[in-house]
Design a protein around this motif. Structure first.
Motif, PDB file in Angstrom:
ATOM      1  N   ILE A  52     -50.247  25.369  32.515  1.00  0.00           N
ATOM      2  CA  ILE A  52     -49.045  25.835  31.824  1.00  0.00           C
ATOM      3  C   ILE A  52     -48.129  24.651  31.529  1.00  0.00           C
ATOM      4  CG2 ILE A  52     -47.039  27.365  31.975  1.00  0.00           C
ATOM      5  CD1 ILE A  52     -49.790  28.812  31.937  1.00  0.00           C
ATOM      6  N   VAL A  53     -47.561  24.639  30.308  1.00  0.00           N
ATOM      7  CA  VAL A  53     -46.617  23.605  29.900  1.00  0.00           C
ATOM      8  C   VAL A  53     -45.344  24.290  29.405  1.00  0.00           C
ATOM      9  CG1 VAL A  53     -46.184  21.699  28.297  1.00  0.00           C
ATOM     10  CG2 VAL A  53     -48.480  22.040  29.244  1.00  0.00           C
ATOM     11  N   VAL A  54     -44.198  23.883  29.955  1.00  0.00           N
ATOM     12  CA  VAL A  54     -42.894  24.385  29.507  1.00  0.00           C
ATOM     13  C   VAL A  54     -42.035  23.177  29.140  1.00  0.00           C
ATOM     14  CG1 VAL A  54     -42.904  26.568  30.761  1.00  0.00           C
ATOM     15  CG2 VAL A  54     -42.148  24.528  31.929  1.00  0.00           C
ATOM     16  N   ARG A  55     -41.118  23.380  28.211  1.00  0.00           N
ATOM     17  CA  ARG A  55     -40.309  22.263  27.725  1.00  0.00           C
ATOM     18  C   ARG A  55     -38.810  22.534  27.861  1.00  0.00           C
ATOM     19  NH1 ARG A  55     -43.290  18.606  25.223  1.00  0.00           N
ATOM     20  NH2 ARG A  55     -45.347  19.183  24.503  1.00  0.00           N
ATOM     21  N   ASN A  56     -38.071  21.459  28.010  1.00  0.00           N
ATOM     22  CA  ASN A  56     -36.613  21.410  27.948  1.00  0.00           C
ATOM     23  C   ASN A  56     -35.928  22.481  28.799  1.00  0.00           C
ATOM     24  OD1 ASN A  56     -36.899  19.154  26.316  1.00  0.00           O
ATOM     25  ND2 ASN A  56     -37.074  20.402  24.483  1.00  0.00           N
TER      26      ASN A  56
ATOM     27  N   CYS B 195     -37.581  26.804  35.212  1.00  0.00           N
ATOM     28  CA  CYS B 195     -38.764  26.889  36.081  1.00  0.00           C
ATOM     29  C   CYS B 195     -38.613  25.984  37.296  1.00  0.00           C
ATOM     30  CB  CYS B 195     -40.022  26.507  35.308  1.00  0.00           C
ATOM     31  SG  CYS B 195     -40.523  27.718  34.076  1.00  0.00           S
ATOM     32  N   GLU B 196     -38.145  24.765  37.084  1.00  0.00           N
ATOM     33  CA  GLU B 196     -37.969  23.824  38.191  1.00  0.00           C
ATOM     34  C   GLU B 196     -36.973  24.356  39.211  1.00  0.00           C
ATOM     35  OE1 GLU B 196     -36.998  19.110  38.769  1.00  0.00           O
ATOM     36  OE2 GLU B 196     -35.837  20.203  37.266  1.00  0.00           O
ATOM     37  N   LYS B 197     -35.914  24.990  38.726  1.00  0.00           N
ATOM     38  CA  LYS B 197     -34.852  25.465  39.608  1.00  0.00           C
ATOM     39  C   LYS B 197     -35.256  26.708  40.401  1.00  0.00           C
ATOM     40  CE  LYS B 197     -29.966  26.688  39.584  1.00  0.00           C
ATOM     41  NZ  LYS B 197     -28.757  26.804  38.777  1.00  0.00           N
ATOM     42  N   TYR B 198     -36.003  27.629  39.792  1.00  0.00           N
ATOM     43  CA  TYR B 198     -36.222  28.932  40.405  1.00  0.00           C
ATOM     44  C   TYR B 198     -37.643  29.228  40.875  1.00  0.00           C
ATOM     45  CZ  TYR B 198     -31.587  30.027  38.700  1.00  0.00           C
ATOM     46  OH  TYR B 198     -30.239  30.017  38.466  1.00  0.00           O
ATOM     47  N   LEU B 199     -38.644  28.496  40.415  1.00  0.00           N
ATOM     48  CA  LEU B 199     -40.017  28.855  40.750  1.00  0.00           C
ATOM     49  C   LEU B 199     -40.634  27.908  41.766  1.00  0.00           C
ATOM     50  CD1 LEU B 199     -41.466  29.720  37.229  1.00  0.00           C
ATOM     51  CD2 LEU B 199     -40.697  31.303  38.999  1.00  0.00           C
TER      52      LEU B 199
ATOM     53  N   TYR C 278     -44.739  36.159  34.267  1.00  0.00           N
ATOM     54  CA  TYR C 278     -45.276  36.613  32.988  1.00  0.00           C
ATOM     55  C   TYR C 278     -44.948  35.516  31.996  1.00  0.00           C
ATOM     56  CZ  TYR C 278     -45.279  39.139  28.528  1.00  0.00           C
ATOM     57  OH  TYR C 278     -45.491  39.531  27.231  1.00  0.00           O
ATOM     58  N   VAL C 279     -45.952  35.005  31.288  1.00  0.00           N
ATOM     59  CA  VAL C 279     -45.700  33.965  30.296  1.00  0.00           C
ATOM     60  C   VAL C 279     -46.356  34.330  28.972  1.00  0.00           C
ATOM     61  CG1 VAL C 279     -45.466  32.081  31.977  1.00  0.00           C
ATOM     62  CG2 VAL C 279     -47.706  32.572  31.010  1.00  0.00           C
ATOM     63  N   GLU C 280     -45.703  33.903  27.891  1.00  0.00           N
ATOM     64  CA  GLU C 280     -46.241  34.032  26.536  1.00  0.00           C
ATOM     65  C   GLU C 280     -46.182  32.662  25.890  1.00  0.00           C
ATOM     66  OE1 GLU C 280     -44.730  36.945  23.809  1.00  0.00           O
ATOM     67  OE2 GLU C 280     -44.463  38.407  25.406  1.00  0.00           O
ATOM     68  N   GLY C 281     -47.221  32.344  25.161  1.00  0.00           N
ATOM     69  CA  GLY C 281     -47.243  31.067  24.475  1.00  0.00           C
ATOM     70  C   GLY C 281     -48.458  30.944  23.596  1.00  0.00           C
TER      71      GLY C 281
ATOM     72  N   ASN D  68     -43.436  29.721  25.438  1.00  0.00           N
ATOM     73  CA  ASN D  68     -42.129  29.834  24.801  1.00  0.00           C
ATOM     74  C   ASN D  68     -41.321  31.005  25.353  1.00  0.00           C
ATOM     75  OD1 ASN D  68     -43.407  31.999  23.576  1.00  0.00           O
ATOM     76  ND2 ASN D  68     -43.769  30.895  21.682  1.00  0.00           N
ATOM     77  N   GLU D  69     -41.951  31.894  26.141  1.00  0.00           N
ATOM     78  CA  GLU D  69     -41.239  32.990  26.806  1.00  0.00           C
ATOM     79  C   GLU D  69     -41.787  33.158  28.209  1.00  0.00           C
ATOM     80  OE1 GLU D  69     -40.645  36.745  24.871  1.00  0.00           O
ATOM     81  OE2 GLU D  69     -40.933  35.821  22.908  1.00  0.00           O
TER      82      GLU D  69
END
Length: 143
Positions: A57-61, A67-71, A78-81, A103-104
């Protein structure tokens, strides 16, 4: 229909904490694996078999910072991309990776908040439903 679509929807558990890479004060990328599993019973032996697939999984900005703060490892999300394929050369060997660029995202469980001793939910079990969805109790309606 002449168009194409590239859409991925996953519900799974984080296999590791988020690995962040900061480029400047505004841009960053977070990466983490998600495990999805399916189970079935072998009809001949009666044995329960579980197959697990791992997804990069890749998330941006802004989403990466959330994600860094809460996971943390083990949280359900649940992810969509969309799928993206990368290739690079390392020590003369071509390497390939398939990633889900998200993106979600919806957090379905959150162990980081549940471990906080000051949390008002400290005696409750972690929820597997997102906070934005409210399940209503049975309400004596005849149908």
């Amino acid at each position: 229909m002449a168009g194409t679509i590239n859409k991925v929807i996953l519900i799974g558990n984080l296999g590791d904490d988020i690995k962040m890479h900061y480029f400047d004060d505004q841009n960053c990328v977070g990466r983490f694996p998600i495990a999805t599993s399916e189970s079935y019973t072998n009809k001949q032996t009666g044995e329960k078999i579980t197959n697990t697939d791992w997804h990069n999984i890749v998330v941006r900005n802004g989403l990466a910072k959330v994600c860094e703060k809460y996971l943390i490892k083990g949280d359900k999300v649940y992810v969509e991309g969309k799928l993206k394929n990368r290739q690079w050369e390392q020590d003369g060997v071509k390497r390939y990776a398939t990633e889900v660029h998200v993106n979600e995202m919806t957090m379905l469980s959150n162990k980081k908040n549940n471990e906080n001793p000051m949390s008002p939910q400290q005696n409750q079990q972690p929820s597997t439903t997102p906070k934005s969805v409210v399940q209503e109790e049975d309400d004596d309606l005849p149908f």
